[in-house]
Design a protein around this motif. Sequence first.
Motif, short mmCIF file in Angstrom:
data_model
loop_
_atom_site.label_atom_id
_atom_site.label_comp_id
_atom_site.label_asym_id
_atom_site.label_seq_id
_atom_site.Cartn_x
_atom_site.Cartn_y
_atom_site.Cartn_z
N ASN A 74 0.84 -1.20 0.00
CA ASN A 74 0.00 0.00 0.00
C ASN A 74 0.87 1.24 0.00
N SER A 75 0.31 2.35 -0.43
CA SER A 75 1.08 3.59 -0.45
C SER A 75 1.26 4.13 0.97
N TYR A 76 2.29 4.91 1.13
CA TYR A 76 2.56 5.56 2.42
C TYR A 76 1.36 6.38 2.87
N GLU A 77 0.78 7.12 1.93
CA GLU A 77 -0.35 7.98 2.27
C GLU A 77 -1.54 7.18 2.75
N GLU A 78 -1.80 6.03 2.14
CA GLU A 78 -2.90 5.19 2.58
C GLU A 78 -2.67 4.69 4.00
N VAL A 79 -1.50 4.21 4.26
CA VAL A 79 -1.21 3.60 5.57
C VAL A 79 -1.15 4.64 6.68
N THR A 80 -0.77 5.85 6.38
CA THR A 80 -0.64 6.87 7.42
C THR A 80 -1.87 7.76 7.57
N HIS A 81 -2.89 7.54 6.75
CA HIS A 81 -4.08 8.38 6.85
C HIS A 81 -5.37 7.58 7.00
N TYR A 82 -5.23 6.30 7.33
CA TYR A 82 -6.39 5.45 7.58
C TYR A 82 -5.99 4.51 8.70
N ASN A 83 -6.21 4.96 9.94
CA ASN A 83 -5.65 4.27 11.10
C ASN A 83 -6.68 4.05 12.19
N ASN A 84 -6.47 2.99 12.95
CA ASN A 84 -7.13 2.83 14.25
C ASN A 84 -6.12 3.18 15.33
N PHE A 85 -6.39 4.26 16.04
CA PHE A 85 -5.57 4.65 17.18
C PHE A 85 -6.49 5.50 18.05
N TYR A 86 -7.31 4.81 18.86
CA TYR A 86 -8.43 5.46 19.54
C TYR A 86 -8.01 6.55 20.51
N GLU A 87 -6.78 6.51 20.97
CA GLU A 87 -6.31 7.59 21.83
C GLU A 87 -6.37 8.94 21.12
#
Length: 320
Positions: A74-87
């Motif tokens: 996957n592209s860097y942009e995809e991985v860094t802008h679609y995240n689960n990090f509930y904090e």
Amino acid sequence: MLIRKPTDLTAADITPKQVYLNRRRFLEAMGIVGATAVAGSRVLELAAPSEAAVAATKFNALLKSPFSTTEKENSYEEVTHYNNFYEFGTDKTDPAKNAQKFDTSNWMVSVEGEVAKCGKFSMDEILKIAPLEERIYRHRCVEAWSIVVPWIGFSFSHLINLVEPTPKAKFVAFQSYYDHRQMPQGKWAGIEFPYVEGLRLDEAMNPLTLLCVGMYGESLPNQDGAPVRLVIPWKYGFKSIKSLVKIKFQSKMPATTWNLAASNEYGFYSNVNPNVDHPRWRQNKERRLGELFRRNTLMFNGYGDQVSSLYSGMDLKKYY
């Protein structure tokens, strides 16, 4: 006390990458700002700071792992802008927006419990434990989406061997960092913090279990678990705990955040198993981020050859 090795024991509208990847405080904590650090077979190239931002730490001369998939990343942009990090918020786009000022300077990871060598690791010490590898892993999330990411780190077993678990150690418990002042969005997450996770000791020792310090050739961005996290590719993504601050070896199975929140939906093991549906959706299909069509979910996320022996004789529908 500090544990050392025997030899020295020593999307266009989103914040631009160069802005949110300000790693200067991380580098200062490691004592290598403006320098080139060499440790084993890896080289860290540090970009000179600019007025706009300081680039991420770049890792070169990484070992290539035999565990890597050949699937398209996957592209860097995809991985860094679609995240689960509930904090940092419960929407997938929240972490990239809300984690930019997360302070990871002077980071320490505490190792406790049933080990011969308790202590605390700085990031500098973590980076010296073992040569860094690039591992291209499939990563499957419980909401039926998946990604392929080039992670950077080393097998967690290197740290385990360093601290020497006692015979009483059967499980490893993990805890994420939590500070309500830096993570005010956490109050609306609907789960308890700090986030906790756990593995059986043999799962933690499996060479696929990665202590991760970077991705895409650079240090981890805040929204992806900076500065250090776990990556466990045969389990659903919520098992790969982010922003790790505590590791405890213990005789009893540890509590885990999502099992505490909804035990009928999230079991301790959380292995990727297309034959076990989530109570609210099926798990036999997944959509790769950026793709239109669904694909079949693979047992153990495709890592069965490496991990299926860990669960020999177990009913994986009961121990989900």
